[in-house]
Design a protein around this motif. Structure first.
Motif, short mmCIF file in Angstrom:
data_model
loop_
_atom_site.label_atom_id
_atom_site.label_comp_id
_atom_site.label_asym_id
_atom_site.label_seq_id
_atom_site.Cartn_x
_atom_site.Cartn_y
_atom_site.Cartn_z
N TYR A 55 0.85 -1.20 0.00
CA TYR A 55 0.00 0.00 0.00
C TYR A 55 0.88 1.24 0.00
CZ TYR A 55 -3.03 3.66 1.90
OH TYR A 55 -3.72 4.84 2.10
N PRO A 56 0.52 2.28 -0.79
CA PRO A 56 -0.71 2.47 -1.57
C PRO A 56 -0.49 2.35 -3.07
CG PRO A 56 0.28 4.60 -1.12
CD PRO A 56 1.26 3.55 -0.64
N CYS A 57 0.22 1.34 -3.51
CA CYS A 57 0.74 1.32 -4.88
C CYS A 57 -0.30 1.02 -5.95
CB CYS A 57 1.85 0.28 -4.97
SG CYS A 57 1.25 -1.41 -4.81
N ASN A 58 -1.43 0.36 -5.60
CA ASN A 58 -2.34 -0.14 -6.63
C ASN A 58 -3.45 0.87 -6.93
OD1 ASN A 58 -4.25 -1.56 -8.17
ND2 ASN A 58 -3.76 -3.50 -7.18
N PRO A 59 -3.44 1.48 -8.12
CA PRO A 59 -4.45 2.51 -8.45
C PRO A 59 -5.85 1.95 -8.69
CG PRO A 59 -3.08 2.06 -10.36
CD PRO A 59 -2.48 1.29 -9.22
N THR A 60 -5.99 0.63 -8.85
CA THR A 60 -7.33 0.06 -9.07
C THR A 60 -8.04 -0.27 -7.76
OG1 THR A 60 -6.68 -2.29 -9.15
CG2 THR A 60 -6.45 -1.01 -11.19
N CYS A 61 -7.36 -0.07 -6.63
CA CYS A 61 -7.99 -0.37 -5.34
C CYS A 61 -9.13 0.59 -5.03
CB CYS A 61 -6.95 -0.27 -4.21
SG CYS A 61 -5.89 -1.72 -4.05
N GLU A 62 -10.17 0.04 -4.47
CA GLU A 62 -11.25 0.83 -3.90
C GLU A 62 -11.27 0.48 -2.41
OE1 GLU A 62 -16.13 0.97 -3.99
OE2 GLU A 62 -15.05 0.31 -5.78
N HIS A 63 -10.75 1.37 -1.59
CA HIS A 63 -10.58 1.06 -0.17
C HIS A 63 -11.90 1.22 0.59
CE1 HIS A 63 -6.30 0.82 -0.83
NE2 HIS A 63 -6.28 2.05 -1.31
N ALA A 64 -12.14 0.31 1.52
CA ALA A 64 -13.36 0.35 2.31
C ALA A 64 -13.40 1.59 3.20
CB ALA A 64 -13.46 -0.90 3.17
N ASP A 65 -14.57 2.20 3.29
CA ASP A 65 -14.82 3.31 4.21
C ASP A 65 -15.70 2.76 5.33
OD1 ASP A 65 -15.51 5.57 5.61
OD2 ASP A 65 -16.40 6.63 3.91
N LEU A 66 -15.14 2.68 6.53
CA LEU A 66 -15.83 2.07 7.66
C LEU A 66 -16.33 3.10 8.66
CD1 LEU A 66 -13.37 -0.91 8.23
CD2 LEU A 66 -15.41 -0.85 6.81
N SER A 67 -16.73 4.25 8.15
CA SER A 67 -17.16 5.34 9.03
C SER A 67 -18.40 4.97 9.85
CB SER A 67 -17.43 6.61 8.21
OG SER A 67 -18.38 6.35 7.18
N LEU A 68 -19.17 3.99 9.38
CA LEU A 68 -20.37 3.58 10.11
C LEU A 68 -20.11 2.34 10.97
CD1 LEU A 68 -23.11 4.08 7.37
CD2 LEU A 68 -22.43 5.65 9.20
N TYR A 69 -18.89 1.85 10.96
CA TYR A 69 -18.55 0.63 11.70
C TYR A 69 -18.47 0.95 13.20
CZ TYR A 69 -16.32 -3.94 12.45
OH TYR A 69 -16.04 -5.20 12.85
N LYS A 70 -19.00 0.05 14.03
CA LYS A 70 -18.96 0.26 15.48
C LYS A 70 -17.69 -0.36 16.06
CE LYS A 70 -23.99 0.40 16.06
NZ LYS A 70 -25.15 -0.19 16.76
N PHE A 71 -16.90 0.48 16.72
CA PHE A 71 -15.61 0.04 17.23
C PHE A 71 -15.63 -0.32 18.72
CE2 PHE A 71 -14.47 2.22 13.36
CZ PHE A 71 -13.53 1.36 12.81
#
Length: 433
Positions: free
Chosen positions: A416-432
């Motif tokens: 990371y972060p070399c791969n331009p085709t990656c779509e990284h998960a956004d876990l803003s709603l995840y309960k920690f």
């Protein structure tokens, strides 16, 4: 763009089913000469122009929804979910060249390690078929879209729902079943659904692929060889795990949190007897629940699809969120682009540990590897199946090449972060917590 006659017919079928073809016929049916003209329009189906039209049209088709099927005689077979409801699966029949080829996918969804967590779980679709969706969208490797899933689009496809809390492994050894009202029957669910699928055509399969996501991905390590044993000796049978290569590793505090968690799962569901004997003879039982040990005892050709930055493992294995690691780690776990350089260094160390555990497996002749650098978890049953690439090869192309023996597939992405085709998960709603 060249597509096969079968693909073209399949796309015309989808076009007709969605109403485009029917509407066109209705609009001209009262005009004899125009109707004849329509026939001449459809006849050159395999022209470049028509193929291009059908391909473009299919890219916008409605979701591919597959009905839920409850297992027949589930209660008589004791093949029930945590709450005692029948085991279930989704099935769509193959056609054309795929009519004798099968994909069986095991759904994921973590595990329950205590009576209280299993009781909570049985009030969800992960513990009760009464609460499962009546239809499930099939995407990625389960898609019927020939342009996005060219090798498997017309296969028989099965998605087995996960409702036992222990990766389809429990039988009936739960000492507290009468007291808790819980049923730990994952192994019976697996065996009973396989028995039913054999009667629906699986027994005549010429090709078969067992796969699964997350906890279902872990289950493929346990069930791969038994799946192979069910099928004709002439069949091509392989397995692959998607996001199921959970690492036996220390967390950032130095504790073996995930190993301790798996020990609780094993004890609650009474799983020690199903673990590889050669493994538990030399290691603690919980260590034999990890794929890095299980893979040593699998004879069937196997491919591991995983992110080296698997967000579930970063959160639960490396950082161990239950230890309340602090706001800085919470921001990092929510979005990998918010991680500090020091945090990325720690995460890259986790990546190196994962890769090092795969070195022996990588040298197996029949093995396959596709390890990317995206902050994702399961990937084969989403649009990432065709959009994510390493060295210009998508997951779909890699799995197809490996399964059909077109090419060796042992691909490990750069860090990371070399791969331009990656779509990284956004876990803003995840309960920690």
């Amino acid at each position: 763009m060249h597509i096969s006659r079968e693909m073209a017919i399949h796309r015309l079928r989808l076009w007709w089913t969605r109403g485009s073809g029917r509407d066109l016929v209705i609009s001209v049916i009262g005009f004899g000469s125009l109707f004849i003209a329509l026939i001449f329009t459809i006849a050159p189906l395999f022209s470049d122009k028509q193929q291009h039209y059908l391909l473009q049209d299919e890219q916008h088709h409605s979701p591919f929804l597959v009905d839920l099927t409850l297992l027949q005689n589930a209660h008589q077979k004791n093949a029930v979910c945590l709450d005692g409801s029948p085991a279930a699966y989704h099935f769509t029949k193959g056609f054309g060249s795929g009519s004798s080829s099968w994909i069986v996918h095991l759904e994921g969804g973590s595990w329950c390690s205590t009576v209280s967590s299993c009781i909570l779980r049985k009030s969800t679709a992960l513990g009760s078929s009464d609460l499962m969706e009546k239809q499930k969208e099939f995407k990625g490797i389960l898609s019927n879209d020939a342009s996005q899933n060219p090798d498997f689009f017309n296969w028989n496809k099965v998605k087995i729902r996960y409702c036992d809390g222990a990766s389809f492994l429990g039988r009936d050894g739960n000492k507290n079943e009468n007291k808790t009202g819980l049923f730990f029957r994952g192994q019976i669910i697996w065996e009973s659904i396989m028995e039913e699928l054999l009667t629906r055509g699986l027994k005549d399969a010429s090709q078969a692929l067992l796969t699964g996501c997350s906890a279902g991905g872990l289950a493929t390590f346990f069930h791969c060889d038994s799946f192979h044993a069910l099928l004709p000796s002439v069949a091509r049978v392989k397995c692959f795990s998607d996001g199921g290569y959970f690492l036996d590793s220390k967390d950032i505090s130095g504790a073996m949190t995930i190993r301790s968690f798996y020990r609780d799962v094993i004890d609650l569901h009474d799983l020690e007897k199903i673990l590889p004997r050669d493994c538990i003879a030399n290691k603690e039982a919980s260590q034999c629940f990890f794929p890095q040990e299980l893979i040593k005892f699998i004879d069937t050709p196997f491919l591991i699809l995983n992110s080296a930055y698997d967000w579930w493992q970063i959160i639960h294995v490396l950082v161990a969120k239950k230890l309340n690691p602090g706001l800085l780690w919470e921001r990092c776990m929510t979005n990998i682009q918010s991680c500090s350089q020091d945090q990325i260094k720690i995460i890259n160390g986790f990546r190196e540990t994962l890769i090092s555990t795969l070195r022996d497996f990588q040298h197996r002749k029949d093995s396959g590897l596709y390890i990317n650098s995206c902050y994702q978890h399961c990937q084969a049953t989403s649009d990432l199946w065709h959009s994510l690439k390493i060295n210009n090869k998508s997951i779909a192309e890699a799995v197809g090449d490996w399964y059909l023996d077109r090419d060796e597939v042992k691909i490990i992405d750069c860090a990371y972060p070399c791969n331009p085709t990656c779509e990284h998960a956004d876990l803003s709603l995840y309960k920690f917590n």
